[in-house]
Design a protein around this motif. Sequence first.
Motif, PDB file in Angstrom:
ATOM      1  N   ASP A   1       9.069  14.394   4.899  1.00 54.60           N
ATOM      2  CA  ASP A   1      10.500  14.105   4.976  1.00 54.60           C
ATOM      3  C   ASP A   1      10.855  12.849   4.180  1.00 54.60           C
ATOM      4  OD1 ASP A   1      13.139  14.513   5.751  1.00 54.60           O
ATOM      5  OD2 ASP A   1      12.941  13.266   7.536  1.00 54.60           O
ATOM      6  N   PRO A   2      10.521  12.835   2.880  1.00 53.10           N
ATOM      7  CA  PRO A   2      10.815  11.640   2.088  1.00 53.10           C
ATOM      8  C   PRO A   2      12.300  11.549   1.747  1.00 53.10           C
ATOM      9  CG  PRO A   2       9.983  13.358   0.658  1.00 53.10           C
ATOM     10  CD  PRO A   2       9.910  13.907   2.066  1.00 53.10           C
ATOM     11  N   SER A   3      12.748  10.348   1.471  1.00 54.38           N
ATOM     12  CA  SER A   3      14.077  10.177   0.888  1.00 54.38           C
ATOM     13  C   SER A   3      13.951   9.989  -0.620  1.00 54.38           C
ATOM     14  CB  SER A   3      14.794   8.987   1.514  1.00 54.38           C
ATOM     15  OG  SER A   3      14.079   7.786   1.286  1.00 54.38           O
ATOM     16  N   VAL A   4      12.743   9.620  -1.074  1.00 53.28           N
ATOM     17  CA  VAL A   4      12.447   9.458  -2.499  1.00 53.28           C
ATOM     18  C   VAL A   4      11.144  10.187  -2.805  1.00 53.28           C
ATOM     19  CG1 VAL A   4      12.009   7.843  -4.394  1.00 53.28           C
ATOM     20  CG2 VAL A   4      13.534   7.180  -2.522  1.00 53.28           C
TER      21      VAL A   4
ATOM     22  N   SER B   1       0.858  -1.194   0.000  1.00 54.75           N
ATOM     23  CA  SER B   1       0.000   0.000   0.000  1.00 54.75           C
ATOM     24  C   SER B   1       0.889   1.237   0.000  1.00 54.75           C
ATOM     25  CB  SER B   1      -0.896   0.015   1.235  1.00 54.75           C
ATOM     26  OG  SER B   1      -0.126   0.273   2.396  1.00 54.75           O
ATOM     27  N   PRO B   2       0.323   2.404  -0.376  1.00 53.59           N
ATOM     28  CA  PRO B   2       1.098   3.648  -0.281  1.00 53.59           C
ATOM     29  C   PRO B   2       1.552   3.945   1.144  1.00 53.59           C
ATOM     30  CG  PRO B   2      -0.776   3.961  -1.741  1.00 53.59           C
ATOM     31  CD  PRO B   2      -0.953   2.604  -1.106  1.00 53.59           C
ATOM     32  N   ALA B   3       0.806   3.475   2.138  1.00 52.83           N
ATOM     33  CA  ALA B   3       1.214   3.679   3.531  1.00 52.83           C
ATOM     34  C   ALA B   3       2.526   2.960   3.824  1.00 52.83           C
ATOM     35  CB  ALA B   3       0.123   3.202   4.481  1.00 52.83           C
ATOM     36  N   ASP B   4       2.697   1.771   3.238  1.00 53.93           N
ATOM     37  CA  ASP B   4       3.952   1.037   3.408  1.00 53.93           C
ATOM     38  C   ASP B   4       5.111   1.820   2.791  1.00 53.93           C
ATOM     39  OD1 ASP B   4       2.585  -1.008   4.622  1.00 53.93           O
ATOM     40  OD2 ASP B   4       2.536  -2.302   2.854  1.00 53.93           O
ATOM     41  N   ALA B   5       4.869   2.378   1.601  1.00 56.65           N
ATOM     42  CA  ALA B   5       5.913   3.151   0.931  1.00 56.65           C
ATOM     43  C   ALA B   5       6.237   4.413   1.725  1.00 56.65           C
ATOM     44  CB  ALA B   5       5.465   3.512  -0.488  1.00 56.65           C
ATOM     45  N   ARG B   6       5.213   5.068   2.243  1.00 58.84           N
ATOM     46  CA  ARG B   6       5.446   6.282   3.042  1.00 58.84           C
ATOM     47  C   ARG B   6       6.268   5.957   4.280  1.00 58.84           C
ATOM     48  NH1 ARG B   6       0.485  10.087   3.823  1.00 58.84           N
ATOM     49  NH2 ARG B   6       1.292  10.806   1.815  1.00 58.84           N
ATOM     50  N   ALA B   7       6.019   4.813   4.880  1.00 63.78           N
ATOM     51  CA  ALA B   7       6.794   4.402   6.050  1.00 63.78           C
ATOM     52  C   ALA B   7       8.263   4.209   5.693  1.00 63.78           C
ATOM     53  CB  ALA B   7       6.218   3.112   6.640  1.00 63.78           C
ATOM     54  N   ALA B   8       8.530   3.875   4.423  1.00 64.45           N
ATOM     55  CA  ALA B   8       9.911   3.733   3.949  1.00 64.45           C
ATOM     56  C   ALA B   8      10.417   5.042   3.344  1.00 64.45           C
ATOM     57  CB  ALA B   8      10.000   2.613   2.919  1.00 64.45           C
ATOM     58  N   ARG B   9       9.655   6.121   3.547  1.00 64.28           N
ATOM     59  CA  ARG B   9      10.002   7.478   3.105  1.00 64.28           C
ATOM     60  C   ARG B   9      10.007   7.629   1.590  1.00 64.28           C
ATOM     61  NH1 ARG B   9      15.332   9.257   5.731  1.00 64.28           N
ATOM     62  NH2 ARG B   9      14.612  11.328   5.072  1.00 64.28           N
ATOM     63  N   VAL B  10       9.018   6.988   0.947  1.00 59.92           N
ATOM     64  CA  VAL B  10       8.801   7.163  -0.489  1.00 59.92           C
ATOM     65  C   VAL B  10       7.463   7.870  -0.672  1.00 59.92           C
ATOM     66  CG1 VAL B  10       8.479   6.020  -2.716  1.00 59.92           C
ATOM     67  CG2 VAL B  10      10.091   5.065  -1.045  1.00 59.92           C
ATOM     68  N   GLU B  11       7.474   9.004  -1.375  1.00 59.02           N
ATOM     69  CA  GLU B  11       6.270   9.787  -1.621  1.00 59.02           C
ATOM     70  C   GLU B  11       6.069   9.974  -3.123  1.00 59.02           C
ATOM     71  OE1 GLU B  11       3.886  11.301   0.307  1.00 59.02           O
ATOM     72  OE2 GLU B  11       4.690  10.438   2.151  1.00 59.02           O
TER      73      GLU B  11
ATOM     74  N   ARG C   1      18.547  19.001  -0.983  1.00 59.93           N
ATOM     75  CA  ARG C   1      18.449  18.558   0.407  1.00 59.93           C
ATOM     76  C   ARG C   1      18.721  17.061   0.544  1.00 59.93           C
ATOM     77  NH1 ARG C   1      12.628  20.060   1.919  1.00 59.93           N
ATOM     78  NH2 ARG C   1      13.216  19.086   3.892  1.00 59.93           N
ATOM     79  N   GLY C   2      19.087  16.398  -0.571  1.00 57.78           N
ATOM     80  CA  GLY C   2      19.430  14.981  -0.531  1.00 57.78           C
ATOM     81  C   GLY C   2      18.302  14.048  -0.913  1.00 57.78           C
ATOM     82  N   VAL C   3      17.135  14.613  -1.262  1.00 55.93           N
ATOM     83  CA  VAL C   3      16.007  13.781  -1.667  1.00 55.93           C
ATOM     84  C   VAL C   3      16.238  13.288  -3.096  1.00 55.93           C
ATOM     85  CG1 VAL C   3      13.511  13.701  -2.062  1.00 55.93           C
ATOM     86  CG2 VAL C   3      14.442  15.082  -0.181  1.00 55.93           C
ATOM     87  N   SER C   4      16.043  12.005  -3.319  1.00 52.35           N
ATOM     88  CA  SER C   4      16.130  11.437  -4.667  1.00 52.35           C
ATOM     89  C   SER C   4      14.803  11.655  -5.371  1.00 52.35           C
ATOM     90  CB  SER C   4      16.452   9.945  -4.598  1.00 52.35           C
ATOM     91  OG  SER C   4      17.663   9.729  -3.901  1.00 52.35           O
ATOM     92  N   VAL C   5      14.854  12.132  -6.614  1.00 50.21           N
ATOM     93  CA  VAL C   5      13.639  12.520  -7.324  1.00 50.21           C
ATOM     94  C   VAL C   5      13.511  11.727  -8.624  1.00 50.21           C
ATOM     95  CG1 VAL C   5      12.383  14.412  -8.446  1.00 50.21           C
ATOM     96  CG2 VAL C   5      13.724  14.857  -6.364  1.00 50.21           C
ATOM     97  N   ILE C   6      12.307  11.195  -8.872  1.00 47.44           N
ATOM     98  CA  ILE C   6      11.968  10.603 -10.163  1.00 47.44           C
ATOM     99  C   ILE C   6      10.964  11.531 -10.825  1.00 47.44           C
ATOM    100  CG2 ILE C   6      10.907   8.658 -11.372  1.00 47.44           C
ATOM    101  CD1 ILE C   6      11.894   6.857  -9.116  1.00 47.44           C
TER     102      ILE C   6
END
Length: 266
Positions: A168-171, A77-87, A199-204
């Motif tokens: 505060d995503p990393s992706v 789910s998107p909640a799982d991805a958000r928990a891994a800091r993916v937005e 700021r170090g965020v990886s962007v697609i």
Amino acid sequence: MMSDDETYRVRMTGVCKRYGPIQTLDDVSLNLKPGEVLGLVGDNGAGKSTLSKVLSGAVIPDSGTIEIDGKVVSFSSPADARAARVEMVYQDLSLCDTVDVAGNLFLGREPRSRVLGIPFLDNKRMHDETREMLDRLGIVIADTRLKVENLSGGQRQSIAIGRAASFDPSVLIMDEPTAALAVAEVEAVLDLIRAVSARGVSVILITHRLQDLFLVCDRIQVMYEGRNVAERKIGDTSIEEIVNLIVGRKFVARSARASRGEAAQP
């Protein structure tokens, strides 16, 4: 010493997804380093949106692996991805037009204070933190109490990106963030992408506006009919080459058919 594996923020390997007879993703891989901006491009139906939804938890792949900072993850789910800091910021933005700027940024997680043990919405704190966040990202909106329906397209897009960045995503995945925007608004959104990646965020970045890729991206990945076609560093390619990679096969096929038809004519 850091190994190659540890340099990647995201590693997707052998990702496959089928919907009935349609193979939308076929053994696709994607690598992304910290702070890198990757342009993900392809014609309609190439699989780029499906791949991004796999990474954001909205689509569950049939096979393949995803690693975030070297750790294998599985999103249902998107909640799982958000928990891994993916937005992910979708093209429709998912904003509430009748709610103000601060309310949209904090939607579902509004700050509260307690009076005699009763929780109340802390409006001042919410607007103060919104102003700090907008200023930090360089988003120009005069009043955080303005309703989103009164903002321009570029401001609305900035609010959607700002909301995602506030987690505060990393992706951060962006689907057509500059579509249907005026020139000045496009530049503001591209500045925001630069600020987020700095700021170090990886962007697609998924976009059909190929000129935007050459202003903000470090690298481009081209997809065709659910497969990886090519990767190029931004300094080693051109818009013309990217266009050829996206549609070249179709043009070659059409030209070949046309030539055969002409040869068959008396």
